[in-house]
Design a protein around this motif. Structure first.
Motif, PDB file in Angstrom:
ATOM      1  N   LYS A   2      21.679 -10.151 -22.134  1.00 61.12           N
ATOM      2  CA  LYS A   2      20.680  -9.856 -21.106  1.00 61.12           C
ATOM      3  C   LYS A   2      19.423 -10.685 -21.335  1.00 61.12           C
ATOM      4  N   ILE A   3      18.680 -10.865 -20.279  1.00 63.01           N
ATOM      5  CA  ILE A   3      17.435 -11.631 -20.378  1.00 63.01           C
ATOM      6  C   ILE A   3      16.501 -10.978 -21.396  1.00 63.01           C
ATOM      7  N   GLU A   4      16.434  -9.653 -21.368  1.00 66.53           N
ATOM      8  CA  GLU A   4      15.571  -8.948 -22.321  1.00 66.53           C
ATOM      9  C   GLU A   4      16.008  -9.227 -23.755  1.00 66.53           C
ATOM     10  N   ASP A   5      17.323  -9.295 -23.965  1.00 64.73           N
ATOM     11  CA  ASP A   5      17.844  -9.592 -25.304  1.00 64.73           C
ATOM     12  C   ASP A   5      17.488 -11.015 -25.721  1.00 64.73           C
ATOM     13  N   SER A  43      18.579 -20.024 -17.236  1.00 66.18           N
ATOM     14  CA  SER A  43      19.749 -20.066 -16.352  1.00 66.18           C
ATOM     15  C   SER A  43      19.995 -18.706 -15.716  1.00 66.18           C
ATOM     16  N   ALA A  44      19.853 -17.658 -16.506  1.00 67.54           N
ATOM     17  CA  ALA A  44      20.049 -16.301 -15.982  1.00 67.54           C
ATOM     18  C   ALA A  44      18.988 -15.970 -14.937  1.00 67.54           C
ATOM     19  N   ILE A  45      17.761 -16.365 -15.185  1.00 68.54           N
ATOM     20  CA  ILE A  45      16.678 -16.122 -14.228  1.00 68.54           C
ATOM     21  C   ILE A  45      16.933 -16.900 -12.939  1.00 68.54           C
ATOM     22  N   SER A  46      17.374 -18.136 -13.055  1.00 67.01           N
ATOM     23  CA  SER A  46      17.686 -18.939 -11.866  1.00 67.01           C
ATOM     24  C   SER A  46      18.791 -18.304 -11.041  1.00 67.01           C
ATOM     25  N   ALA A  47      19.800 -17.775 -11.712  1.00 66.51           N
ATOM     26  CA  ALA A  47      20.899 -17.117 -11.003  1.00 66.51           C
ATOM     27  C   ALA A  47      20.401 -15.888 -10.246  1.00 66.51           C
ATOM     28  N   GLU A  50      18.500 -16.988  -7.182  1.00 68.56           N
ATOM     29  CA  GLU A  50      19.423 -17.392  -6.114  1.00 68.56           C
ATOM     30  C   GLU A  50      19.990 -16.176  -5.394  1.00 68.56           C
ATOM     31  N   GLU A  51      20.362 -15.147  -6.152  1.00 66.38           N
ATOM     32  CA  GLU A  51      20.878 -13.921  -5.550  1.00 66.38           C
ATOM     33  C   GLU A  51      19.830 -13.269  -4.651  1.00 66.38           C
ATOM     34  N   LEU A  52      18.588 -13.237  -5.126  1.00 68.56           N
ATOM     35  CA  LEU A  52      17.517 -12.644  -4.324  1.00 68.56           C
ATOM     36  C   LEU A  52      17.284 -13.429  -3.043  1.00 68.56           C
ATOM     37  N   THR A  53      17.369 -14.745  -3.131  1.00 69.00           N
ATOM     38  CA  THR A  53      17.205 -15.573  -1.943  1.00 69.00           C
ATOM     39  C   THR A  53      18.278 -15.255  -0.912  1.00 69.00           C
ATOM     40  N   VAL A  54      19.514 -15.116  -1.369  1.00 69.77           N
ATOM     41  CA  VAL A  54      20.612 -14.778  -0.464  1.00 69.77           C
ATOM     42  C   VAL A  54      20.389 -13.400   0.151  1.00 69.77           C
ATOM     43  N   LEU A  55      19.987 -12.441  -0.662  1.00 73.79           N
ATOM     44  CA  LEU A  55      19.751 -11.093  -0.150  1.00 73.79           C
ATOM     45  C   LEU A  55      18.619 -11.068   0.872  1.00 73.79           C
ATOM     46  N   LYS A  56      17.560 -11.811   0.604  1.00 75.67           N
ATOM     47  CA  LYS A  56      16.444 -11.866   1.553  1.00 75.67           C
ATOM     48  C   LYS A  56      16.894 -12.482   2.871  1.00 75.67           C
ATOM     49  N   LYS A  57      17.689 -13.544   2.782  1.00 81.01           N
ATOM     50  CA  LYS A  57      18.177 -14.203   3.983  1.00 81.01           C
ATOM     51  C   LYS A  57      19.074 -13.253   4.779  1.00 81.01           C
ATOM     52  N   GLU A  58      19.957 -12.555   4.077  1.00 82.89           N
ATOM     53  CA  GLU A  58      20.835 -11.597   4.745  1.00 82.89           C
ATOM     54  C   GLU A  58      20.031 -10.480   5.390  1.00 82.89           C
ATOM     55  N   ASP A  59      18.999 -10.018   4.708  1.00 83.13           N
ATOM     56  CA  ASP A  59      18.146  -8.962   5.245  1.00 83.13           C
ATOM     57  C   ASP A  59      17.437  -9.433   6.510  1.00 83.13           C
ATOM     58  N   ARG A  60      16.892 -10.643   6.474  1.00 82.16           N
ATOM     59  CA  ARG A  60      16.214 -11.189   7.656  1.00 82.16           C
ATOM     60  C   ARG A  60      17.188 -11.318   8.825  1.00 82.16           C
ATOM     61  N   GLU A  61      18.369 -11.802   8.539  1.00 86.95           N
ATOM     62  CA  GLU A  61      19.367 -11.971   9.606  1.00 86.95           C
ATOM     63  C   GLU A  61      19.791 -10.623  10.188  1.00 86.95           C
ATOM     64  N   GLU A  62      19.955  -9.659   9.298  1.00 86.55           N
ATOM     65  CA  GLU A  62      20.409  -8.331   9.726  1.00 86.55           C
ATOM     66  C   GLU A  62      19.333  -7.582  10.485  1.00 86.55           C
ATOM     67  N   ASN A  63      18.112  -7.638   9.980  1.00 81.58           N
ATOM     68  CA  ASN A  63      17.036  -6.834  10.563  1.00 81.58           C
ATOM     69  C   ASN A  63      16.249  -7.527  11.686  1.00 81.58           C
ATOM     70  N   TYR A  64      16.233  -8.846  11.622  1.00 81.37           N
ATOM     71  CA  TYR A  64      15.385  -9.558  12.574  1.00 81.37           C
ATOM     72  C   TYR A  64      16.154 -10.564  13.433  1.00 81.37           C
ATOM     73  N   GLY A  65      17.445 -10.675  13.206  1.00 85.82           N
ATOM     74  CA  GLY A  65      18.265 -11.590  13.976  1.00 85.82           C
ATOM     75  C   GLY A  65      17.883 -13.045  13.802  1.00 85.82           C
ATOM     76  N   LEU A  66      17.312 -13.386  12.643  1.00 77.60           N
ATOM     77  CA  LEU A  66      16.878 -14.764  12.407  1.00 77.60           C
ATOM     78  C   LEU A  66      17.991 -15.581  11.808  1.00 77.60           C
TER      79      LEU A  66
END
Length: 66
Positions: A2-5, A43-47, A50-66
């Protein structure tokens, strides 16, 4: 690991490097190990970013039709 470790491992490495009993060769080996651990953490932080970016994009598309 883990990152904390990873950060805990780096803290231990730093403490060992700061010890007056640690010789130059050992300090260099510890430095190299610390760099590798930090690369893994980066590397773990970058991954996660990337996941957060995808989730934000999916959220915008789902909630705002962007």
């Amino acid at each position: 690991m883990k990152i904390e470790d990873d950060f805990a491992a780096v803290e231990k490495i730093i403490a060992e490097m700061e010890s007056p009993d640690t010789g130059l060769e050992k300090s260099f080996a510890l430095y190299q190990k610390g760099i590798e651990v930090l690369k893994d953490a980066g590397s773990a932080i970058s991954a996660i970013e990337e996941e957060l970016t995808v989730l934000k994009k999916e959220d915008r598309e789902e909630n705002y039709g962007l």
